[in-house]
Design a protein around this motif. Structure first.
Motif, PDB file in Angstrom:
ATOM      1  N   SER A  89       0.664  -1.180   0.023  1.00  4.71           N
ATOM      2  CA  SER A  89       0.013  -0.127  -0.048  1.00  4.71           C
ATOM      3  C   SER A  89       0.817   1.182   0.145  1.00  4.71           C
ATOM      4  N   ASP A  90       1.740   1.390   0.897  1.00  2.71           N
ATOM      5  CA  ASP A  90       2.792   2.381   0.917  1.00  2.71           C
ATOM      6  C   ASP A  90       3.529   2.784  -0.537  1.00  2.71           C
TER       7      ASP A  90
ATOM      8  N   LEU B 244      -6.573  -1.350  -1.644  1.00  6.69           N
ATOM      9  CA  LEU B 244      -7.338  -2.283  -1.290  1.00  6.69           C
ATOM     10  C   LEU B 244      -8.764  -1.958  -1.453  1.00  6.69           C
ATOM     11  N   ASP B 245      -9.331  -0.648  -1.660  1.00  3.99           N
ATOM     12  CA  ASP B 245     -10.712  -0.379  -2.058  1.00  3.99           C
ATOM     13  C   ASP B 245     -10.869  -0.946  -3.639  1.00  3.99           C
ATOM     14  N   THR B 246      -9.780  -0.466  -4.213  1.00  3.32           N
ATOM     15  CA  THR B 246     -10.151  -0.884  -5.784  1.00  3.32           C
ATOM     16  C   THR B 246     -10.191  -2.454  -5.775  1.00  3.32           C
ATOM     17  N   PHE B 247      -9.201  -3.223  -5.133  1.00  2.00           N
ATOM     18  CA  PHE B 247      -9.208  -4.717  -5.153  1.00  2.00           C
ATOM     19  C   PHE B 247     -10.702  -5.129  -4.516  1.00  2.00           C
TER      20      PHE B 247
END
Length: 305
Positions: A42-43, A49-52
């Motif tokens: 993420s960094d 995560l929202d897209t996934f």
């Protein structure tokens, strides 16, 4: 006589202790924490995560031939028969596969990401660097073909141990995918272990490696010498794109070059300028994508034309 017996006994105790230590290090390599992987990806901007979470997908449990379940995620944003399976490296899990999955989703493929044995949410007690994992990969391929039909354009992408696993799977006269992308594989596990023993432990591998092999044989019923992609690479008829970072000092790029030279038939080689082990995509994204696109155009999409 008693003194000689004590020396002999001490020697056997030493060899047994060494064998257990070395085989434990092989079988139970420490895995990365799941949250650490999520945070790292993420960094770095490689995971949203929202897209996934918004992708059309479903969790799947696939039976391993060894009696445990493999946790997989089937991601299907496209109405197509093009699929790719992503195999992660040792200590990682399927979260690390998302960045590779995204490349193929952008190119019109659906995908499966899954956890190797003893990693993530999959079962299994030990890691075997491709020996048992190749049969698990076969189970994933078989499940996909049984679920979606045999009329697929199927690729497999592997990173590090995942790449070695993929080559071992394809090389056991299976060749069950239409194309393969091998990112930083080792060519021979015994050779790789010898290199790492010398580099990390400062031991002389000529003595320590046979001891490790003996105890892996006794405990896991396979030889380290069987984990050798280069011994089966000539069995693979379908196209392979080999990828490695030139600055990789964990698995040397010469291993990929040797695999490339031994491979018969359609193949491509991309040596990335930047990054160390398993960093070819992270440090050379544009060049990495260009290499994949050229490979797909030259060797893969023509299979459907």
């Amino acid at each position: 006589m008693k003194k000689a017996f004590r020396y002999l006994f001490s020697f056997f105790v030493f060899v047994a202790s060494l064998g257990i230590y070395m085989s434990n290090r092989i079988m139970y390599m420490k895995k990365k924490d799941e949250q650490l992987i999520i945070q790292r990806e993420s960094d770095a901007g490689r995971l949203n995560l929202d897209t996934f979470n918004r992708l059309p997908k479903r969790d799947v449990l696939i039976d391993s031939p060894f009696g445990y379940s493999l946790k997989a995620v089937l991601i299907e944003p496209h109405r197509t028969n093009r699929y790719v399976i992503i195999c992660h490296g040792v200590t990682e899990n399927k979260t690390n596969s998302i960045k590779y999955m995204d490349l193929f989703l952008e190119r019109g493929f659906n995908a499966i990401i899954y956890d190797h044995r003893r990693h993530g949410e999959s079962g299994g007690r030990t890691t075997s660097y491709g020996h048992f994992e190749k049969f698990d990969l076969k189970a994933v391929v078989d499940w996909l073909k049984m679920t979606k039909g045999n009329d697929l354009l199927l690729g497999i992408h592997g990173e590090s141990m995942g790449a070695a696993t993929m080559l071992l799977y394809a090389g056991m006269l299976e060749d069950g995918a239409d194309f393969y992308i091998a990112d930083c594989p080792f060519s021979d596990f015994k050779e790789q272990l010898a290199y790492r023993i010398k580099a990390e432990l400062k031991f002389y591998p000529r003595f320590f490696l046979p001891v490790a092999d003996l105890f892996v044989r006794m405990r896991q019923k396979y030889s380290l010498g069987e984990v050798s992609p280069i011994s089966v690479i000539e069995n693979i008829a379908n196209p392979i794109l080999f990828i490695h970072s030139e600055k990789d000092d964990f698995i040397l790029p010469t291993m990929t070059q040797n695999l490339y030279e031994r491979k018969k038939g359609p193949k491509e080689l991309f040596l990335a300028s930047n990054g160390v082990h398993a960093q070819s995509l992270n440090e050379n994204k544009e060049a990495y994508e260009t290499a994949i696109d050229a490979f797909l155009v030259n060797h893969v999409f023509k299979l459907q034309s």
